[in-house]
Design an enzyme around this catalytic site. Structure first.
Site, short mmCIF file in Angstrom:
data_model
loop_
_atom_site.label_atom_id
_atom_site.label_comp_id
_atom_site.label_asym_id
_atom_site.label_seq_id
_atom_site.Cartn_x
_atom_site.Cartn_y
_atom_site.Cartn_z
N SER A 113 3.48 5.88 -2.59
CA SER A 113 4.76 6.57 -2.81
C SER A 113 5.04 6.78 -4.29
O SER A 113 5.49 7.86 -4.70
CB SER A 113 5.90 5.76 -2.18
N ALA B 139 0.83 -1.21 0.00
CA ALA B 139 0.00 0.00 0.00
C ALA B 139 0.86 1.26 0.00
O ALA B 139 0.65 2.18 -0.80
CB ALA B 139 -0.93 -0.01 1.21
N GLU B 140 1.86 1.31 0.87
CA GLU B 140 2.70 2.51 0.94
C GLU B 140 3.55 2.67 -0.32
O GLU B 140 3.79 3.79 -0.78
CB GLU B 140 3.59 2.52 2.18
N THR B 141 3.98 1.56 -0.90
CA THR B 141 4.75 1.64 -2.14
C THR B 141 3.90 2.23 -3.26
O THR B 141 4.36 3.09 -4.01
CB THR B 141 5.29 0.26 -2.53
#
Length: 129
Positions: A56, A51-53
């Site tokens: 980002s 999710a964060e990738t």
């Protein structure tokens, strides 16, 4: 957008980029020995990493790479359904695009479209020094 894949978490967890367009990123990740927790299910931390990738990469696509950087500032996740194997798909969509922050919603689904995890990620946008 230029970024390094080899030697990063993207490569280590087998993540693949399907689509990056303005305000939206789609990525996949296998559920296998790299991404399972000790009891044989998709690790919540692997879901959060996906999710964060996605958020980002989405944020990076919206900033001026000569003048700015973006970093994850906060992420939360609700793990809705477990998964033992196969592929999960993260779809990240921008909710807010400010001068110094962005907020992304990321839905992770299985091959049938069932919701596995739901995250919200705040990205910080900072000037390069």
């Amino acid at each position: 957008m230029k970024f390094q894949r080899e030697g990063t978490l993207i490569a280590a967890l087998g993540m693949e980029i399907v689509e990056i367009i303005e305000g939206r990123v789609v990525m996949t990740m296998p559920v296998d020995e790299r991404t399972r927790q000790p009891f044989g299910y998709l690790h919540g931390g692997a879901s959060v990493a996906l999710a964060e990738t996605a958020a980002s990469l989405g944020a990076a696509a919206l900033i001026d790479p000569e003048m700015e950087l973006s970093f994850g500032l906060e992420i939360n996740a609700n793990h809705i359904k477990s998964k033992r194997d196969g592929i999960v798909t993260a779809t990240a969509e921008i909710e807010h695009r400010g001068r110094t922050t962005m907020v992304w919603t990321i839905k992770i689904t299985d091959e049938e479209g069932a919701l596995i995890s739901l995250s919200r990620c705040t990205m910080a946008v900072v000037e390069k020094r």
